[in-house]
Design an enzyme around this catalytic site. Structure first.
Site: not given
Ligand SMILES: [Zn+2]
Length: 278
Positions: A75-76, A173, A201-202, A204, A223, A225-226
């Site tokens: 990722d990134h 994000h 993305h983002g 969450s 995606n 993540a948080t």
């Molecule tokens: Zn991202």
């Protein structure tokens, strides 16, 4: 990852890509996917934290322990060296993030990363527009300017050959300080013009109906993540609060893994990918 996204496109769901940092996280991802009968993507950003060889070896064992498709994705990726390390070490796919660069430079670095990935039979993701952080409070104008420009996206994908494009359509994000409001007209336009699969993305802290709508309109990878770190944090705090003195570390591992797994199962259902491994 390309095969997964192709199937997701065909059948109208999105594959969940979950950011983890340890073995408990990797196990949570594949176990949740197995229980939901869903394809899944293990995602990592800080590969240096564990070391790339540990990451690949753990992901391989995890993938072999289940019967659903599993991909390992960078990722990134911040530079070509990181991308090359992952390509050489056995990741399934990589992302190069040149979104902070001027367009021409983003195209150039992405083209090189794509060539590297494709030469190794892997897929590649890049970002165009600025997805940014939810903690940044931008003016309406700045927010509009950070969105992906459709004509630039067409040019970007033609010149780089990238498989998957992370598009800026109003998500960010982390946790949101502003009320997220995805631009679905822009998503529709991108979907009709751009010859690459689109990534959100983002994922969450976004309203569930907005995620569902984005998937309906052609997002094939989301995606997370948080929210996963959030589940981890709550479980960890609970173990600490319920304990006195020294905490047996095994208890922490079990608790955080279970919490992450529940969150992942929920998101897999939300993305419509339950049962899609069949
Ligand atoms: Zn991202």
């Amino acid at each position: 990852m390309n095969d997964m996204m192709a199937d997701a496109e065909k059948r109208g769901y999105a594959v969940g890509a979950f950011n983890v940092n340890d073995l408990a996280g990797i196990q949570a991802v594949v176990q949740a996917a197995e229980e939901e009968r869903s394809p899944v993507i293990i995602q990592m950003y800080s590969i240096g934290l564990l070391g790339v060889h540990y990451v690949v070896a753990m992901a391989e064992v995890a993938a072999q322990s289940v019967t659903v498709p599993v991909a390992l994705h960078l990722d990134h990726g911040r530079d070509l060296e990181t991308v090359e390390t992952c390509v050489r070490s056995g990741f399934s796919s990589i992302m190069i993030d040149g979104s902070k660069l001027p367009l021409a430079e983003n195209i150039e670095i992405t083209r090189q990363a794509v060539d590297m990935a494709h030469a190794a039979g892997m897929s590649a993701e890049a970002e165009l527009g600025r997805i940014g952080s939810g903690s940044q409070e931008l003016s309406a104008d700045d927010r509009k300017n950070s969105l992906t420009d459709p004509q630039e996206a067409v040019e970007f994908v033609e010149k780089t050959g990238v498989d998957a494009l992370a598009v800026a359509i109003g998500s960010a994000h982390g946790l949101y300080k502003f009320k997220p409001d995805l631009d679905f007209d822009l998503l529709k336009e991108l979907r009709s013009l751009v010859d690459a699969r689109l990534v959100l993305h983002g994922g969450s802290d976004l309203p569930r109906d907005q995620i569902r709508r984005a998937v309906e309109l052609g997002i094939t990878k989301v995606n997370v993540a948080t929210d996963l770190s959030g589940a981890y944090t709550i479980a960890l705090r609970k173990v600490v609060a319920d304990s006195e003195g020294i905490i047996w570390s095994g208890r922490v591992v079990g608790a955080v893994r279970e919490a992450m797994k529940e969150l992942i199962r929920d998101r897999i259902r939300l993305f419509g990918s339950t049962g899609m491994a069949n």
